[in-house]
Design an enzyme around this catalytic site. Sequence first.
Site, short mmCIF file in Angstrom:
data_model
loop_
_atom_site.label_atom_id
_atom_site.label_comp_id
_atom_site.label_asym_id
_atom_site.label_seq_id
_atom_site.Cartn_x
_atom_site.Cartn_y
_atom_site.Cartn_z
N VAL A 159 63.64 75.00 18.41
CA VAL A 159 64.86 75.00 19.21
C VAL A 159 65.99 75.64 18.41
CG1 VAL A 159 66.59 73.58 20.37
CG2 VAL A 159 64.17 73.00 20.57
N ASP A 215 67.14 60.39 12.79
CA ASP A 215 67.83 60.92 11.62
C ASP A 215 69.02 61.80 11.97
OD1 ASP A 215 66.10 59.67 9.88
OD2 ASP A 215 64.76 61.39 9.71
N ALA A 235 61.76 55.22 10.00
CA ALA A 235 61.00 55.43 11.23
C ALA A 235 61.37 54.43 12.32
CB ALA A 235 59.51 55.36 10.92
N GLN A 236 61.60 53.18 11.95
CA GLN A 236 61.88 52.16 12.95
C GLN A 236 63.16 52.45 13.73
OE1 GLN A 236 60.59 49.54 14.42
NE2 GLN A 236 58.64 49.76 13.38
N GLY A 241 58.57 63.84 16.55
CA GLY A 241 58.48 62.76 15.57
C GLY A 241 58.49 61.40 16.23
N PHE A 242 58.82 60.38 15.47
CA PHE A 242 58.79 59.02 15.99
C PHE A 242 59.72 58.86 17.19
CE2 PHE A 242 57.41 58.18 11.56
CZ PHE A 242 56.21 57.53 11.85
N GLY A 243 60.95 59.34 17.09
CA GLY A 243 61.90 59.17 18.18
C GLY A 243 61.47 59.89 19.43
N GLU A 250 56.75 56.10 -4.44
CA GLU A 250 55.37 56.16 -3.98
C GLU A 250 54.66 57.40 -4.52
OE1 GLU A 250 55.66 53.66 0.20
OE2 GLU A 250 56.21 55.78 0.22
#
Length: 455
Positions: free
Chosen positions: A86, A319, A330-331, A20-22, A181
């Site tokens: 994992v 998260d 996400a940031q 993911g983002f991280g 949304e």
Amino acid sequence: MTTDPTQHTEPHRVVVIGSGFGGLFATKYLRRAPVEVTMVARTSHHLFQPLLYQVSTGVLSPGEIAPSTREILRRQRNARVLLGRVEGIDLAARTVTSVSPLGNTTTPYDSLIVAAGAGQSYFGHDEFAQHAPGMKTVDDALELRGRIFGSFELAELADDPAMVSRLLTFVVIGAGPTGVEMVGQIAELAHRTLAHDFRRIDPSKARIVLVDGADAVLASFGPRLSRAARKRLEQMGVEVVLGHMVVDVDAESVTIQDADGKRTRIEAVCKVWAAGVSASPLGKQLAEQSGAELDRAGRVKVNPDLTLPGHPEVFVIGDMAALDDLPGVAQVAMQGGKYAAKRIHDRLHGEQPDAPFHYFDKGSMATISRFHAVATVGPLRVSGFVAWLMWLVIHLVYLVGFKNRVTALMHWTVSFIGRDRSERTVTAQQVYARTALKRFPDDPSEIWGLRPPAE
């Protein structure tokens, strides 16, 4: 006792759990570092999760928000990608064990970045998931696409008015950004995209309900934007039901309860769960082995530098990390990934910086409908068309890959300026696959033909 990474004669081994983002931002930051990076992820793609709702409502294709991780990292020679879920982290042995159709794979590490993300939380009622899918994966989005478009198709076939009503009632649970949304896009589908596509039913008469136990829509955006968002939703014909908890979900209804205990049953076939998240179960493993604490969502309470207490070689980000009430956006994951990677890089060069992780809040945004959004950037509070333009630019910037930005912009043009949706293909497989897969054993090797079936 920890080993000084500068004493290694071989390249420092960094294992990153999650694509993911991280995980992706951490891996890319280490591209010039003297390390070997192994990313272990259960999927072969990097998911731009904030746009999943657009896949589920036919605006974008999965490939536009989920490019191949290998394609993204193909020029980064010090990085490799392993497909696997994992299942185990051994802090003492410094190994990660993952599972694939070929069996178990054990990967040793010198530094570990755990960015396994979060899943959907049903607040102790996991049975709700059978009839109210969440929206955390591409599979989830495709299933919801099949359920949403399929409800209109079945309503066209139904002769019983009560059944037509159930099929044309959509309930979204959760009034945070994801729920708002999603409900906005379902309203757009009913009132614009599908308005003239059927002969027996009138899609514009669909009942669309947004339910939340809180007393405000988009509460984290502040009172003014919350009121603006609710007003816009109601103008679109969305029923906003606040202060009600969901107490039961079955195949054809949702039962909600107010603060006084009064229950109301909403007849609806299509339900979407957009309320609550729970951290990866890997957090529990880390806590049990290290003595770290977990918060109510299962996130690990980390040190100010995002390391696991007692294990400076292990970083927990995104998260999965609980620190200073940071939001699950996400940031936070992006900045945490870069920070962890920089700490590893600096250690290898003999530097020991002591600056804690500091999250720079770049703001929050949520779309309500085409040309209408709400946004917070520092002290600035914006709603309407200007906020929608800000949302458009930011999401184009953070989409990975030039090709995806171009195709996403083309599809947005078709959907927002016109009435069409470019991705309306649905199949029975999308709708039934999630529950069907539960009937298979955890070992999928037989499905792949890698192991003969048992006698």
